[in-house]
Enzyme design. Structure first.
Site, PDB file in Angstrom:
ATOM      1  N   LEU A 266      -4.299-105.390  91.713  1.00 57.86           N
ATOM      2  CA  LEU A 266      -3.067-104.979  92.375  1.00 57.86           C
ATOM      3  C   LEU A 266      -2.575-106.193  93.147  1.00 57.86           C
ATOM      4  O   LEU A 266      -3.366-106.869  93.813  1.00 57.86           O
ATOM      5  CB  LEU A 266      -3.306-103.799  93.321  1.00 57.86           C
ATOM      6  CG  LEU A 266      -3.528-102.419  92.695  1.00 57.86           C
ATOM      7  CD1 LEU A 266      -3.778-101.384  93.788  1.00 57.86           C
ATOM      8  CD2 LEU A 266      -2.341-102.007  91.838  1.00 57.86           C
ATOM      9  N   ASP A 267      -1.291-106.454  93.073  1.00 59.97           N
ATOM     10  CA  ASP A 267      -0.743-107.627  93.741  1.00 59.97           C
ATOM     11  C   ASP A 267      -0.971-107.566  95.250  1.00 59.97           C
ATOM     12  O   ASP A 267      -1.180-106.503  95.834  1.00 59.97           O
ATOM     13  CB  ASP A 267       0.758-107.749  93.473  1.00 59.97           C
ATOM     14  CG  ASP A 267       1.065-107.952  91.994  1.00 59.97           C
ATOM     15  OD1 ASP A 267       0.203-108.529  91.300  1.00 59.97           O
ATOM     16  OD2 ASP A 267       2.143-107.527  91.560  1.00 59.97           O
ATOM     17  N   TYR A 268      -0.871-108.736  95.873  1.00 59.70           N
ATOM     18  CA  TYR A 268      -1.025-108.880  97.322  1.00 59.70           C
ATOM     19  C   TYR A 268      -0.126-107.910  98.080  1.00 59.70           C
ATOM     20  O   TYR A 268      -0.519-107.319  99.088  1.00 59.70           O
ATOM     21  CB  TYR A 268      -0.698-110.323  97.692  1.00 59.70           C
ATOM     22  CG  TYR A 268      -0.865-110.677  99.151  1.00 59.70           C
ATOM     23  CD1 TYR A 268      -2.123-110.907  99.690  1.00 59.70           C
ATOM     24  CD2 TYR A 268       0.253-110.818  99.980  1.00 59.70           C
ATOM     25  CE1 TYR A 268      -2.275-111.259 101.031  1.00 59.70           C
ATOM     26  CE2 TYR A 268       0.110-111.168 101.312  1.00 59.70           C
ATOM     27  CZ  TYR A 268      -1.151-111.387 101.830  1.00 59.70           C
ATOM     28  OH  TYR A 268      -1.297-111.728 103.155  1.00 59.70           O
TER      29      TYR A 268
END
Length: 255
Positions: A115-117
């Site tokens: 999951l992206d930052y």
């Protein structure tokens, strides 16, 4: 004749090809081929016998790189990942990682996918490498559902574009499922749930940007048969129960 690694111990060890699969190195069939081709060593000796058993204290290497031999104690966790946290075991830049959020877990676990930052929501972490490998493999097409927040309501035309696939720089996306969510109390944002089964980098964000609706918020609320618990606050995690683990395994044909 090659000496068996386990000849002086009991027979409770784990078969070598299974250990490689659980470590996420390859599928079990691919692991068998790697063994036959002499790419795997146990305690410094090349092993080419399928069915060779190894134990947690053994040193196993694949093409010279060490891998951990699990004790058989597999654990599975569902984390509600907050934004501002890296989906990684460690970060060279010193940013907080999802593994740090599970620092009280005695086993060494790894995130399944990314999951992206700046994306929050459901993330599975486990030390079951074989299951993780399959859950991330595009062959099984595991569905991921995201709740997106945007500033303007989507037109029917845009919704149909998203459903039919969006042409991105790395090709057209597969058809997606999307519907509006009645989500009051969130200012003037409009919320939609979108389900995809691909795993391209920042795919959902790129899809919405391409149709002129950059995302304000992005949260994963579903992964295969799992749903994000409404009572699980950002940064909190829980163990998956037996039924949930079995459901994940069925999703990728491990049962």
């Amino acid at each position: 004749m090659e000496k068996k690694v386990t000849d002086s111990r009991d027979k409770q060890g784990e078969r070598l090809q299974k250990v490689l699969a659980h470590a996420g190195i390859a599928s079990r069939r691919q692991a068998e081929q790697m063994i036959l081709e002499g790419e795997v060593a146990v305690n410094g000796k090349i092993v080419q016998t399928l069915g060779t058993k190894v134990f947690p204290e053994d040193k196993v290497t694949v093409k010279g790189k060490p891998i951990a031999v699990p004790s058989g104690d597999y654990v599975y966790f569902l984390l509600n990942k907050p934004t501002g946290v890296i989906t990684s075991a460690k970060d060279p830049q010193g940013r907080k990682t999802v593994v740090e959020l599970l620092r009280k877990v005695p086993q060494r676990v790894y995130p399944v996918g990314r999951l992206d930052y700046d994306t929050s929501g459901l993330l599975v972490l486990t030390n079951d490498g074989e299951l993780a490998h399959r859950l991330m493999h595009p062959h099984y097409g595991v569905e991921k559902t995201y709740r997106v927040g945007i500033k303007e309501k989507l037109t029917v035309s845009v919704i149909n574009q998203l459903r039919n696939g969006i042409l991105l720089e790395d090709g057209k996306t597969a058809p997606a499922k999307i519907h509006e969510v009645n989500h009051s109390g969130e200012g003037s944002f409009f919320f939609y749930d979108i389900t995809i089964h691909e795993g391209r980098n920042r795919q959902v964000r790129r899809m919405f940007s391409r149709v002129g609706h950059p995302l304000i918020t992005l949260q994963r609320i579903g992964f295969g048969p799992l749903k994000l618990d409404s009572k699980l606050l950002p940064g909190m995690y829980r163990s998956l129960n037996k039924q949930e683990v079995q459901a994940l395994r069925r999703t990728v044909q491990l049962n």
